[in-house]
Design an enzyme around this catalytic site. Structure first.
Site, PDB file in Angstrom:
ATOM      1  N   SER A   1      41.582 -14.225  21.509  1.00  0.00           N
ATOM      2  CA  SER A   1      42.189 -13.806  22.944  1.00  0.00           C
ATOM      3  C   SER A   1      41.115 -12.896  23.618  1.00  0.00           C
ATOM      4  O   SER A   1      41.303 -12.788  24.600  1.00  0.00           O
ATOM      5  CB  SER A   1      43.399 -12.768  22.690  1.00  0.00           C
ATOM      6  OG  SER A   1      43.215 -11.582  21.826  1.00  0.00           O
TER       7      SER A   1
ATOM      8  N   LYS B   1      43.206  -5.955  23.335  1.00  0.00           N
ATOM      9  CA  LYS B   1      43.206  -6.269  24.817  1.00  0.00           C
ATOM     10  C   LYS B   1      42.555  -5.303  25.755  1.00  0.00           C
ATOM     11  O   LYS B   1      42.396  -4.308  24.992  1.00  0.00           O
ATOM     12  CB  LYS B   1      44.667  -6.549  25.004  1.00  0.00           C
ATOM     13  CG  LYS B   1      45.480  -7.557  24.482  1.00  0.00           C
ATOM     14  CD  LYS B   1      45.023  -8.937  24.589  1.00  0.00           C
ATOM     15  CE  LYS B   1      45.927  -9.894  23.782  1.00  0.00           C
ATOM     16  NZ  LYS B   1      45.730 -10.005  22.459  1.00  0.00           N
TER      17      LYS B   1
END
Ligand SMILES: [Mg+2]
Lengths: 132, 415
Positions: free
Chosen positions: A48, A85
């Site tokens: 990600s 993230k």
């Protein structure tokens, strides 16, 4: 029985002209770790964050002493799992943004269990022969 | 003023830092060999579980409440303890570590707003380590302990309390004598029988009577309650005089071969520590004991062997340990515990070459290679043949969590 030991065992030869200037060798800890007590290592699993240069298998250097700010890459605990993230704080909204077009933004809802574990301050990757 | 910092439900808190899925879940930590419950978080306490409860008794309750159960992960707890102490030291440079999760904070100078500083330290520790702590300050160590309990009980959210002299009466009146640091159940019973039921009563008791009827230790407690520091500061930790590696067995060991296996593996662990700190040992000592439980034949013994020259070479240490074991081993007993203690420790810098013994370069090379193999493959990566075997005696740790902060193979993962 023991005898006193002196620095120069062999009195022959000339001392190095640089010996007064000797310094410690480069140590990666000084580069990667600001506060040892607050630094944790966390392994990345998944793709990600590839856009931010963070690959699956990389080791994140995570500093818990830093207050996370908008734009920081963070490790967060979300619904019982750690996730890495980019943190975006917009109009009272917390968003966890992946750096990979194949993944979607995560907008944190009020009902979600969310906590920033720490701010990612470094990435370590060994290419060959590294132990981790 | 002196402070006491205490980590809340320390072992359970350490486990929770790396398991966000456990928030709100009851967590308990078990003693060696998974015998008793030694620590629990608030959710487990709410189930009515108490410290010291045997695991098997609480097993079904824990299972039905979906509690998380952990074996003691000392590597993790020590690492987290070091981190907590380091953060406390940033605000209060003089820290006297009292136990793995407690430290006294002597303040030789007056601090204007101590409560704010304490709150700051608490939130800093929690941010940096994830471990919740409580801080209490008082005029003596005993009063600091009381202030800390007060903080936990009366101000659980804030977790900090400064016991000023003019508040001592109010607080001490509500502390039962049994809860005072250093007053055990036996002493508490004597005190209560004489009408001394609270810390305030003890503070006002007759010094003469306390010393005569109880002990000098209790007299010191009385002085401390009056605000006179009487328990010595131990700022400098005692230097590490030896390296101990020992463990209780998961079951009684009767075979000499199994005892040898255990002693060899403890020797291995102790030698690895010795090598890691760059030292040599002059003596290897071994001890074995049977269980302390009634109905068993008791036996315990120890023996030492000298290493000349002092060494860090594992085969030398193992041979010495097994030699010492041979001296004390007696058949017919059920052994419960063994240990290896290395002493006469010398660090490399202060070590001087002996005139008459030449160090064997092959041993040094082997020791270095073994260190590298361990670094790469962990402690199980290389074993002495003696320590091999099936190790069915080794400590029961069925619920051991990863060593999140001390082993590369065990670090947490993030998606
Ligand atoms: Mg505690």
């Amino acid at each position: 029985m023991t005898v006193p030991l002196f620095g120069e065992l062999i009195p022959a030869g000339f001392p190095s002209p640089a010996s007064d200037y000797e310094e410690g060798e480069l140590d990666f800890n000084t580069l990667l770790i600001k506060r040892r007590a607050a630094t944790y290592c966390i392994k990345v699993s998944g793709e990600s964050m590839t856009g931010a240069g963070i690959l699956s298998g990389d080791i994140l250097v995570v500093d818990r002493s830093i207050q996370a700010a908008d734009g920081d890459i963070v490790v967060a605990a979300l619904d019982g799992e750690f996730t890495v993230k980019r943190l975006r704080l917009r109009r009272g909204c917390v968003v966890l943004r992946p750096e990979n077009p194949a993944y979607r933004d995560i907008v944190i809802g009020d009902d979600q269990d969310f906590l920033v574990f720490g701010v990612v301050t470094g990435v370590v990757r060994t290419l060959r022969g590294g132990k981790a | 003023m002196i402070g006491l910092m205490d980590c809340n439900s320390f072992y359970a808190s350490c486990e929770q830092v790396f398991r966000p899925d456990l928030s709100g879940v009851p967590v308990v930590v078990l003693s060696n060999n998974d015998g008793c419950i030694v620590a629990m978080n608030a959710a487990a306490k709410a189930l009515g579980i108490r410290r010291g409860t045997p695991f098997f008794q609480a097993r079904s309750l824990l299972a039905s409440s979906h509690a998380a159960v952990f074996s003691s992960n000392y590597a993790l707890y020590q690492s987290m303890s070091n981190r907590v102490m380091d953060v406390v030291r940033e605000t209060f440079p003089m820290v006297e570590i009292y136990s793995i999760d407690e430290a006294f904070i002597p303040l030789p100078y007056a601090v204007s707003d101590l409560l704010s500083l304490a709150r700051c330290t608490k939130s800093r520790v929690e941010q940096c380590t994830g471990i919740p702590v409580s801080l209490g300050f008082g005029r003596t160590k005993t009063l600091a302990k009381i202030a800390n309990r007060w903080a936990k009980k009366r101000f659980p959210r804030e977790g900090c309390f400064v016991l000023q002299e003019d508040r001592e009466e109010v607080v001490l009146r509500s502390v039962p004598v049994a809860d005072i640091w250093g007053v055990g159940t036996r002493k508490a019973r004597v005190l209560i029988a004489h009408g001394i039921t609270t810390a305030w009563d003890l503070r006002n008791a007759s010094e003469y009577w306390v010393k005569k009827r109880l002990s000098l230790v209790t007299l010191k407690t009385l002085w401390e309650l009056r605000g006179k520091p009487s328990i010595a500061d131990e700022l400098v930790p005692p230097p590490r005089k030896g390296i101990l590696s020992s463990q209780s067995f998961s079951r009684a060991v009767t075979e000499s071969r199994e005892l040898e296996e255990a002693v060899a593996s403890y020797a291995e662990r102790a030698a690895a520590k010795l090598h890691a700190q760059g030292s040599t040992a002059a003596w290897v000592s071994v001890f074995i004991t049977t269980s302390r439980f009634a109905g068993e034949q008791r036996y315990g013994a120890g023996a030492s062997r000298r290493l000349d020259p002092p060494a860090d070479y594992l085969p030398d240490i193992t041979n010495a340990a097994l030699g010492a074991l041979g001296e004390i081993w007696r058949p017919g007993f059920r052994y419960a515990k063994a240990g290896v203690f290395l002493f006469g420790i010398d660090t490399s810098e202060s070590r001087q070459p002996s005139l008459f013994t030449v160090p064997d370069p092959r041993k040094a090379a082997i020791t270095r290679a073994a260190g590298l193999i361990r670094e790469k493959y962990g402690h199980r990566g290389l074993r002495c043949l003696h320590a091999g075997g099936h190790r069915t005696w080794s400590m029961r740790q069925e619920h051991l969590s990863p060593r999140y902060t001390t082993s590369w193979a065990d670090i947490p993962q993030a998606r």
